[in-house]
Design a protein around this motif. Structure first.
Motif, PDB file in Angstrom:
ATOM      1  N   ALA A   1       0.834  -1.209   0.000  1.00 25.29           N
ATOM      2  CA  ALA A   1       0.000   0.000   0.000  1.00 25.29           C
ATOM      3  C   ALA A   1       0.864   1.253   0.000  1.00 25.29           C
ATOM      4  O   ALA A   1       0.563   2.223  -0.720  1.00 25.29           O
ATOM      5  N   VAL A   2       1.938   1.254   0.778  1.00 27.69           N
ATOM      6  CA  VAL A   2       2.850   2.402   0.813  1.00 27.69           C
ATOM      7  C   VAL A   2       3.465   2.615  -0.569  1.00 27.69           C
ATOM      8  O   VAL A   2       3.543   3.746  -1.067  1.00 27.69           O
ATOM      9  N   LEU A   3       3.885   1.543  -1.203  1.00 26.89           N
ATOM     10  CA  LEU A   3       4.485   1.645  -2.533  1.00 26.89           C
ATOM     11  C   LEU A   3       3.484   2.177  -3.556  1.00 26.89           C
ATOM     12  O   LEU A   3       3.834   3.022  -4.393  1.00 26.89           O
ATOM     13  N   GLU A   4       2.239   1.728  -3.494  1.00 30.12           N
ATOM     14  CA  GLU A   4       1.223   2.212  -4.429  1.00 30.12           C
ATOM     15  C   GLU A   4       0.991   3.720  -4.260  1.00 30.12           C
ATOM     16  O   GLU A   4       0.880   4.449  -5.248  1.00 30.12           O
ATOM     17  N   ARG A   5       0.917   4.177  -3.003  1.00 28.47           N
ATOM     18  CA  ARG A   5       0.741   5.619  -2.762  1.00 28.47           C
ATOM     19  C   ARG A   5       1.942   6.405  -3.261  1.00 28.47           C
ATOM     20  O   ARG A   5       1.806   7.476  -3.857  1.00 28.47           O
ATOM     21  N   THR A   6       3.135   5.872  -3.049  1.00 22.79           N
ATOM     22  CA  THR A   6       4.354   6.546  -3.490  1.00 22.79           C
ATOM     23  C   THR A   6       4.395   6.634  -5.013  1.00 22.79           C
ATOM     24  O   THR A   6       4.757   7.684  -5.574  1.00 22.79           O
ATOM     25  N   ARG A   7       4.018   5.568  -5.679  1.00 22.63           N
ATOM     26  CA  ARG A   7       3.998   5.592  -7.152  1.00 22.63           C
ATOM     27  C   ARG A   7       3.005   6.625  -7.664  1.00 22.63           C
ATOM     28  O   ARG A   7       3.282   7.349  -8.632  1.00 22.63           O
ATOM     29  N   ALA A   8       1.832   6.695  -7.037  1.00 22.38           N
ATOM     30  CA  ALA A   8       0.819   7.668  -7.460  1.00 22.38           C
ATOM     31  C   ALA A   8       1.335   9.092  -7.292  1.00 22.38           C
ATOM     32  O   ALA A   8       1.152   9.948  -8.176  1.00 22.38           O
ATOM     33  N   ARG A   9       1.991   9.350  -6.168  1.00 22.57           N
ATOM     34  CA  ARG A   9       2.549  10.686  -5.928  1.00 22.57           C
ATOM     35  C   ARG A   9       3.647  11.012  -6.936  1.00 22.57           C
ATOM     36  O   ARG A   9       3.744  12.134  -7.428  1.00 22.57           O
ATOM     37  N   LEU A  10       4.484  10.013  -7.247  1.00 22.52           N
ATOM     38  CA  LEU A  10       5.559  10.222  -8.216  1.00 22.52           C
ATOM     39  C   LEU A  10       4.991  10.540  -9.595  1.00 22.52           C
ATOM     40  O   LEU A  10       5.468  11.457 -10.278  1.00 22.52           O
ATOM     41  N   GLU A  11       3.964   9.808 -10.012  1.00 23.12           N
ATOM     42  CA  GLU A  11       3.351  10.060 -11.314  1.00 23.12           C
ATOM     43  C   GLU A  11       2.765  11.471 -11.371  1.00 23.12           C
ATOM     44  O   GLU A  11       2.903  12.182 -12.379  1.00 23.12           O
ATOM     45  N   LYS A  12       2.131  11.899 -10.277  1.00 26.05           N
ATOM     46  CA  LYS A  12       1.563  13.253 -10.233  1.00 26.05           C
ATOM     47  C   LYS A  12       2.669  14.302 -10.332  1.00 26.05           C
ATOM     48  O   LYS A  12       2.543  15.283 -11.072  1.00 26.05           O
ATOM     49  N   LEU A  13       3.757  14.088  -9.607  1.00 26.48           N
ATOM     50  CA  LEU A  13       4.878  15.031  -9.665  1.00 26.48           C
ATOM     51  C   LEU A  13       5.518  15.052 -11.051  1.00 26.48           C
ATOM     52  O   LEU A  13       5.910  16.125 -11.542  1.00 26.48           O
ATOM     53  N   GLU A  14       5.620  13.890 -11.691  1.00 26.33           N
ATOM     54  CA  GLU A  14       6.180  13.845 -13.053  1.00 26.33           C
ATOM     55  C   GLU A  14       5.310  14.648 -14.013  1.00 26.33           C
ATOM     56  O   GLU A  14       5.827  15.355 -14.893  1.00 26.33           O
ATOM     57  N   GLN A  15       3.997  14.548 -13.848  1.00 32.36           N
ATOM     58  CA  GLN A  15       3.091  15.319 -14.705  1.00 32.36           C
ATOM     59  C   GLN A  15       3.248  16.818 -14.458  1.00 32.36           C
ATOM     60  O   GLN A  15       3.244  17.617 -15.400  1.00 32.36           O
ATOM     61  N   GLN A  16       3.401  17.184 -13.198  1.00 31.24           N
ATOM     62  CA  GLN A  16       3.593  18.602 -12.872  1.00 31.24           C
ATOM     63  C   GLN A  16       4.884  19.137 -13.454  1.00 31.24           C
ATOM     64  O   GLN A  16       4.945  20.238 -14.000  1.00 31.24           O
ATOM     65  N   VAL A  17       5.960  18.355 -13.372  1.00 34.78           N
ATOM     66  CA  VAL A  17       7.250  18.767 -13.933  1.00 34.78           C
ATOM     67  C   VAL A  17       7.144  18.896 -15.444  1.00 34.78           C
ATOM     68  O   VAL A  17       7.638  19.864 -16.032  1.00 34.78           O
ATOM     69  N   ALA A  18       6.502  17.932 -16.062  1.00 34.63           N
ATOM     70  CA  ALA A  18       6.340  18.000 -17.532  1.00 34.63           C
ATOM     71  C   ALA A  18       5.542  19.227 -17.929  1.00 34.63           C
ATOM     72  O   ALA A  18       5.869  19.898 -18.919  1.00 34.63           O
ATOM     73  N   ALA A  19       4.515  19.567 -17.166  1.00 37.51           N
ATOM     74  CA  ALA A  19       3.708  20.762 -17.466  1.00 37.51           C
ATOM     75  C   ALA A  19       4.537  22.028 -17.306  1.00 37.51           C
ATOM     76  O   ALA A  19       4.445  22.950 -18.123  1.00 37.51           O
ATOM     77  N   LEU A  20       5.349  22.079 -16.252  1.00 37.66           N
ATOM     78  CA  LEU A  20       6.195  23.262 -16.039  1.00 37.66           C
ATOM     79  C   LEU A  20       7.272  23.376 -17.127  1.00 37.66           C
ATOM     80  O   LEU A  20       7.588  24.476 -17.565  1.00 37.66           O
ATOM     81  N   GLU A  21       7.813  22.251 -17.547  1.00 36.78           N
ATOM     82  CA  GLU A  21       8.851  22.277 -18.593  1.00 36.78           C
ATOM     83  C   GLU A  21       8.279  22.705 -19.937  1.00 36.78           C
ATOM     84  O   GLU A  21       8.975  23.302 -20.754  1.00 36.78           O
ATOM     85  N   SER A  22       7.032  22.384 -20.181  1.00 38.81           N
ATOM     86  CA  SER A  22       6.443  22.728 -21.481  1.00 38.81           C
ATOM     87  C   SER A  22       6.054  24.204 -21.583  1.00 38.81           C
ATOM     88  O   SER A  22       5.771  24.700 -22.651  1.00 38.81           O
ATOM     89  N   LYS A  23       6.051  24.917 -20.463  1.00 39.56           N
ATOM     90  CA  LYS A  23       5.700  26.355 -20.488  1.00 39.56           C
ATOM     91  C   LYS A  23       6.807  27.208 -21.008  1.00 39.56           C
ATOM     92  O   LYS A  23       7.874  27.229 -20.985  1.00 39.56           O
TER      93      LYS A  23
END
Length: 79
Positions: A57-79
């Motif tokens: 369960a901890v790993l699943e939550r960590t993966r979800a948070r990582l995916e969200k952060l990756e999306q945020q970084v990609a959005a910031l890089e594309s600006k």
């Protein structure tokens, strides 16, 4: 991992195989089996199902948070 026997089942099988008149031996053997099996399982780093499920369960939550952060970084890089 499903083929690892339950320690309680193992204790019952071994101790039930003893003659019924050997009650003291039965208790000593059960105690020694529990100590030995517990020690052996700790040496090979076996965890309980509950510990495994918690870490999953901890790993699943960590993966979800990582995916969200990756999306945020990609959005910031594309600006």
């Amino acid at each position: 991992m499903n083929n690892i026997p339950n320690p309680e089942d193992l204790f019952k099988q071994v101790t039930q195989a003893l003659p019924t008149g050997l009650f003291e031996l039965h208790k000593d053997l059960e105690k020694n089996l529990r100590v030995g099996l517990d020690s052996g399982l700790r040496k090979i780093n076996v965890v309980t199902r509950e510990e495994f499920d918690i870490q999953t369960a901890v790993l699943e939550r960590t993966r979800a948070r990582l995916e969200k952060l990756e999306q945020q970084v990609a959005a910031l890089e594309s600006k």
